[in-house]
Design a protein around this motif. Structure first.
Motif, short mmCIF file in Angstrom:
data_model
loop_
_atom_site.label_atom_id
_atom_site.label_comp_id
_atom_site.label_asym_id
_atom_site.label_seq_id
_atom_site.Cartn_x
_atom_site.Cartn_y
_atom_site.Cartn_z
N GLY A 89 5.92 -4.23 3.85
CA GLY A 89 7.06 -2.97 3.92
C GLY A 89 7.67 -3.31 4.87
O GLY A 89 9.00 -3.01 5.21
N ARG A 112 17.28 2.65 3.00
CA ARG A 112 16.07 1.38 2.26
C ARG A 112 14.77 1.25 2.73
O ARG A 112 13.87 1.53 1.77
N SER A 166 12.12 3.18 -0.05
CA SER A 166 10.77 2.96 -0.11
C SER A 166 9.61 4.07 -0.28
O SER A 166 8.79 3.78 -0.84
N THR A 212 7.42 5.20 -3.30
CA THR A 212 6.01 5.54 -3.44
C THR A 212 5.35 6.78 -3.15
O THR A 212 4.05 6.80 -3.92
#
Length: 246
Positions: free
Chosen positions: A182, A215, A219, A223
């Motif tokens: 990631g 982004r 993300s 999560t």
């Protein structure tokens, strides 16, 4: 007498008992340990224990705690104790909304002011970030942070101070919530960011940076809580990214 900060608390800092900079050194070291995750969220800190570890009186520790509380990294409790601030999805969204709005503004100011030497340096930073990926998150994060600060270098001292603090705080979350893949996914956009700077294309550079930051934020948010609606972050993006490019 000059003392080296004990192992586990150190990083080569020196504390001079009774000196005026003792609180600053303790604050800086504890801050770095909290942001890196060495001192986890929810950990309890006592003035007495920290003073013993650094071999100082409670005075500089009390001041260091005050500064950490100002940073939003600890919450004061009774009996000269404090607790490291817990991780919060609202804080993630707030921090990234601030980063999107302010880093794009600082980049817009910087793009026409970059010298050729500074652009060449940004290209070297891109290569350094890519080379750091096999070395793990800590090395990658250090070089990645340096690159992003290089993008906004002409934003002014006060703006850069705020941007640096917000970026350091978001790193605390990235270390926990983003895996090895990631945190490197956005690296392919770094050369394009520099290319837009080199061509003096402010709109393209700021639009890409807003997407790049958002982004990472989305993300993290997905999560932590997939049901969370990041309205503040999306509002920040709308302020920066042209309607046709969203």
């Amino acid at each position: 007498m000059t003392l080296t900060v004990p192992d586990g608390a150190g990083r080569g800092h020196l504390v001079v008992p009774g000196s005026r900079d003792a609180a600053e050194v303790i604050h800086g070291d504890l801050r770095a340990r909290i942001l890196s995750g060495d001192v986890p969220a929810g950990s309890e800190l006592s003035q007495t224990g920290v003073a013993r570890d650094y071999r100082v009186s409670r005075g500089p520790v009390r001041e260091a705690f005050r500064l950490l509380q100002r940073d939003g990294l600890i919450a004061a409790q009774v009996n000269q104790r404090a607790r490291v601030a817990t991780l919060s999805i609202d804080e993630v969204e707030h921090l990234y909304a601030l980063r999107v709005a302010n880093e794009t503004m600082a980049l817009a100011v910087s793009v026409p002011r970059f010298s050729v030497a500074e652009l060449d340096e940004l290209d070297r930073m891109v290569a350094d970030v890519e080379a750091a990926e096999p070395g793990g998150f800590a090395l990658w994060e250090e070089r990645h942070h340096r690159f992003h600060m290089g993008l906004v270098r002409h934003g002014g001292a006060r703006m850069l101070g705020s941007i640096r603090q917000w970026a350091e705080h978001t790193a605390r979350y990235r270390r926990i919530y983003i895996g090895d893949d990631g945190w490197s996914l956005g690296s392919r956009e770094h050369p394009l960011l520099v290319a837009h700077c080199r061509s003096r294309d402010v709109t393209a550079a700021t639009t890409l940076l807003a997407r790049h930051l958002s982004r990472a934020a989305l993300s993290l948010i997905a999560t932590m809580d997939p049901a969370h609606e990041p309205a503040l972050l999306r509002a920040a993006i709308r302020q920066v990214v042209p309607a046709g490019d969203r």
